[in-house]
Design an enzyme around this catalytic site. Structure first.
Site, PDB file in Angstrom:
ATOM      1  N   ARG A  16      46.635  37.603  22.325  1.00 47.80           N
ATOM      2  CA  ARG A  16      45.592  37.132  21.430  1.00 47.80           C
ATOM      3  C   ARG A  16      44.271  37.837  21.733  1.00 47.80           C
ATOM      4  O   ARG A  16      43.845  38.713  20.999  1.00 47.80           O
ATOM      5  CB  ARG A  16      45.451  35.601  21.548  1.00 47.80           C
ATOM      6  CG  ARG A  16      44.821  34.930  20.338  1.00 47.80           C
ATOM      7  CD  ARG A  16      43.314  34.881  20.333  1.00 47.80           C
ATOM      8  NE  ARG A  16      42.776  34.270  21.556  1.00 47.80           N
ATOM      9  CZ  ARG A  16      41.495  34.302  21.869  1.00 47.80           C
ATOM     10  NH1 ARG A  16      40.621  34.880  21.077  1.00 47.80           N
ATOM     11  NH2 ARG A  16      41.076  33.769  23.010  1.00 47.80           N
ATOM     12  N   THR A 182      31.997  33.891  27.143  1.00 45.67           N
ATOM     13  CA  THR A 182      32.420  34.656  25.972  1.00 45.67           C
ATOM     14  C   THR A 182      31.700  35.992  25.859  1.00 45.67           C
ATOM     15  O   THR A 182      32.289  36.999  25.493  1.00 45.67           O
ATOM     16  CB  THR A 182      32.200  33.805  24.703  1.00 45.67           C
ATOM     17  OG1 THR A 182      32.766  32.522  24.936  1.00 45.67           O
ATOM     18  CG2 THR A 182      32.851  34.443  23.495  1.00 45.67           C
ATOM     19  N   HIS A 305      40.276  59.686  56.335  1.00 47.69           N
ATOM     20  CA  HIS A 305      40.975  58.486  55.877  1.00 47.69           C
ATOM     21  C   HIS A 305      42.490  58.665  56.027  1.00 47.69           C
ATOM     22  O   HIS A 305      43.192  57.766  56.480  1.00 47.69           O
ATOM     23  CB  HIS A 305      40.635  58.187  54.413  1.00 47.69           C
ATOM     24  CG  HIS A 305      39.241  57.675  54.216  1.00 47.69           C
ATOM     25  ND1 HIS A 305      38.879  56.867  53.173  1.00 47.69           N
ATOM     26  CD2 HIS A 305      38.111  57.847  54.938  1.00 47.69           C
ATOM     27  CE1 HIS A 305      37.586  56.578  53.258  1.00 47.69           C
ATOM     28  NE2 HIS A 305      37.101  57.172  54.317  1.00 47.69           N
TER      29      HIS A 305
END
Lengths: 522, 522
Positions: A16, A182, A305
């Protein structure tokens, strides 16, 4: 961890609110597929769509009512009734009832600005609309979830009214009050504070529905849960209106890290596959930078890393990639390092030497350079690897074809196919385009020698441009999904000539399908 | 708003940490351009790179020292000294001095796991490495910013030691203590609490450096500022290792919304252009879903949303798009009704009656049913609407064509085009596929009458299947992006025949382009 108060309901609205995203539409078939995938994951609710009474809508709900979705519940979405009609005669409310869904999510206004300027009604009238709509659906036997639209903006402007809206919804029988950000502009501290106040004042489940306009949707959702919300709404990959909804995958993974329970722990590892599957359905290339499930989520580039991760993975990884079904990559090895190839060979049950692994990696890298993306085309990868290892020689090859399109009226193809020692000439026609004619011609050529070839069914066909900046000379990739008895598989073709790319993917489909038919692959 | 305690320093690390992102490299020229753009924006610090003593590195710093960068300061990055050398003879520390930068950012370990497992040294030795390195650079006259790597993970495991690391750095003369969420797995509440504790215990500027692995990097940064941090590190568009760094654009915009001061208010509106400029530099397509600055950040699709935004923009916009130099867009789509069509007509400057709006909506809906998605194809929508309203009649139409692909060796097309009263016959050939041959044939036909037609350039070409479950009979949509002088626009074609869909999109491109050339559209 088994404290029941740590259980958080997951509510997916990809079908939706996700469909409000630019460029996103779902066919009937897509909707059914996605609902199945979501229920396999174990989400609690699937919001299927804005109930609209269109024939397609009716059909989707009808099919989902009888689909086996485990414990997952389906939900119809709609707004509170219009201002000048009764709930009973409101077309939207009627449409919700027509879906046959047992749960409805109704959204209503909680921001005075929206009530007055957008609905053009009074604050009292809005309360009545909310109350009537929920009461009516409750009378009809439905469970009602209430989405308080713009709750945080409404609260900021008029907290008293925002709370009256919630009270009104609760009194009318809503079982869950969902606070919606919203406009997506809120921040976690504010969401946390307001949610805590709502949780304190209401005895029902409180939910959160966030949008990502401040780039805080996931954080806002987590902040709401920490404040007591126990129902989270989101979409897979964060698809949705404007910049999108809260990404349900990151929410589920984040809540897991924090010790809350959502889906079953052993389903966590399907998150990566689900993310990519949904990207495929909405025809977007999977975003490599998605947290947790993106191709780069555990890709290490800095030398220090990589070094550190080899000593202890926690050094630069916030979770083990396996937890969500993802894999670690070190970027020296680009997309397909030797480790990945060795892994694939094992999966395909090829026993290979170190040397063969090197040479396979080189071959695959070259194909990737040309635009092949094997991640979603295992059957083509299988064929290329088996051929390279001398374990397979194709039973046929297309030598030549001439394909003619007569101004969209009809298409015809002539084709020369070598099958073993024999050369077969064949033709085919279509009104559906040259790709259809090519497929038919190949089927006809093969059926003389392999009568079972028609059992290889093409189920899905996807086209995607690969280097768009080149205008009409751009290469396209064609992915074909096939089914042969109970085995389904994907193949790929790549070319600047769309026809050639399509034919390549179809040829691989037939080749792999023939291996399935011969019993060599199950 | 002019309270000095609300001023937050902005520190850009796109050139250093951003370049750790997969596929991202900067040339010397890129680095200079980006530094200029960042100083135009008014960031306080630019981290130019990991000081390495390479000739390029030396050159970049040399050029930037004499560039006019306003108040923006340039920073060299490096680690604390290695365990077995003095600060004076450490190659990394030497390289920092060689850059000539007046400010150095040194990162050091604050997580016991890293000290013991990665550095392979003792907790005391690590403190000494931090202290010596900072003292030495201070003695040489540099300002030192200390990045406490993995501070939040370190704090969770051994808070006492994490604090000793900060104390040690501060005592050695660091002016700023930056708390790094290096693995990116933290959440806002935790970041806020820990930052507040650091702010309370130290009398210097406290900073935050976040990564996005939990999808909370921006929220974590804002949470740290709310807890008292006054120095924020990030990268443009969030580029960086793994899923990326905190997005500095969203941080700046978010802090603005919350009333903090970073860059000058009148520079806010250059954020959108900067975001897209940097995307171009790193050769990525601008991400349309970026908060604030993405192409879709203010794109409204739902009919009810469009309706409401026309009444009051705050209804579905958390900020005015102009604030950050972005624009509002309304998308014509299945989700949009008459309101969207009316709005589009207005945008196109068509004056239409209520009745015409109805009939346009019906026409568009029918095309959408056939698979047209106009939300990304405004130029085709313009042509269909103008034609429907009787405001436009196409200057040409393709009557007929025959397109032949000879087994991927070459392609040829014959075409009959009506231009005004005249029928033009033309042919074209290609080795790049039939679409390329079709485009050439149409260009040749039109150039007799419209010699300027070659000024309409096809820039982008996208193909997408529309109903995949139909196998080779599936319809495909083709989107074409064109440029005509300074005007760019998108057109669309839809058909089960990929060729026809491509030709339709190309025809629309030429039709719209001719309107641009004639001065009817700007």
């Amino acid at each position: 961890m088994s404290d029941p108060k740590d259980k958080v309901e997951t509510y997916d609205t990809t079908l939706r609110d996700g469909a409000q995203g630019e460029g996103i539409t779902f066919s009937l078939d897509d909707k059914l597929k996605l609902a199945k995938a979501l229920s396999d994951l174990g989400v609690d609710y699937i919001e299927v769509g804005y109930a609209s009474s269109t024939p397609e809508d009716v059909e989707v709900f009808k099919r989902l009512r009888t689909a086996s979705l485990g414990d997952t519940k389906i939900v119809a979405f709609g707004s509170t009734k219009k201002k000048n009609v009764s709930a009973e005669s409101d077309p939207g409310i009627k449409a919700i009832l027509e879906t046959g869904a047992k749960i409805a999510t109704l959204f209503g206004k909680s921001w005075t600005l929206h009530v007055e300027k957008v609905l053009g009604t009074t604050l009292d009238k809005n309360l009545e609309m909310i109350s009537d709509s929920i009461s009516y659906l409750r009378k009809k036997g439905l469970t009602v979830i209430f989405d308080a639209e713009h709750f945080f903006d409404g609260y900021a402007e008029n907290p008293g009214y925002a709370f009256r809206v919630l009270e009104c919804a609760r009194e009318a029988g809503a079982s869950t009050l969902v606070l919606c950000d919203t406009n997506g502009g809120s921040f976690p501290d504010q969401v946390g504070k307001v949610t805590a106040e709502v949780v304190q004042r209401f005895d029902c489940v409180v939910g959160i529905h966030a949008h990502n306009d401040s780039e805080c949707a996931v954080a806002n959702t987590i902040s709401a849960v920490q404040a007591g919300a126990r129902h989270v709404q989101g979409t897979i990959n964060g698809y949705g209106e404007r910049v999108g909804n809260a990404n349900l995958i990151s929410i589920i993974a984040g809540l897991y890290k924090l010790g809350y329970r959502t889906i079953e722990e052993d389903k966590m590892r399907s998150l990566t596959a689900l993310s990519r599957y949904v990207a495929r359905i909405v025809n977007e290339r999977p975003n490599p930078r998605l947290p947790y499930v993106g191709e780069r989520a555990f890709a290490h580039k800095a030398g220090t890393h990589i070094d550190a991760v080899l000593k202890t993975t926690r050094a630069y990884e916030h979770i083990p990639p396996e937890l969500v079904g993802n894999v670690r990559r070190t970027l020296a090895s680009k997309h397909s390092g030797k480790a990945a190839i060795l892994n694939k060979a094992k999966e395909f049950k090829f026993e290979i030497t170190e040397e063969q692994a090197e040479s396979l990696t080189k071959m695959i890298k070259e194909l990737e350079r040309q635009g092949f993306e094997f991640e979603n085309a295992d059957a083509s990868l299988y064929l290329r690897m088996a051929e390279h290892l001398g374990l397979y020689s194709p039973p046929f090859s297309v030598h030549n074809y001439v394909a003619t399109d007569n101004a969209n009226k009809y298409q015809s193809v002539g084709m020369e196919v070598q099958i073993g020692d024999e050369i077969v000439l064949t033709t085919a026609e279509s009104r559906k385009g040259l790709v259809d004619a090519l497929r038919k011609a190949l089927d006809r050529a093969l059926s003389s020698r392999f009568p079972d070839v028609t059992r290889i069914i093409l189920e899905d066909f996807r086209v995607m441009d690969l280097d768009t900046e080149k205008s009409t000379e751009a290469r396209v990739g064609v992915w074909v999904k096939s089914r042969c008895d109970s085995v389904t598989f994907w193949t790929i073709g790549v070319s600047s000539n769309m026809l050639r790319a399509s034919l390549d993917a179809i040829e691989d489909s037939k080749k792999y399908g023939l291996l399935v038919l011969s019993g060599k692959i199950r």
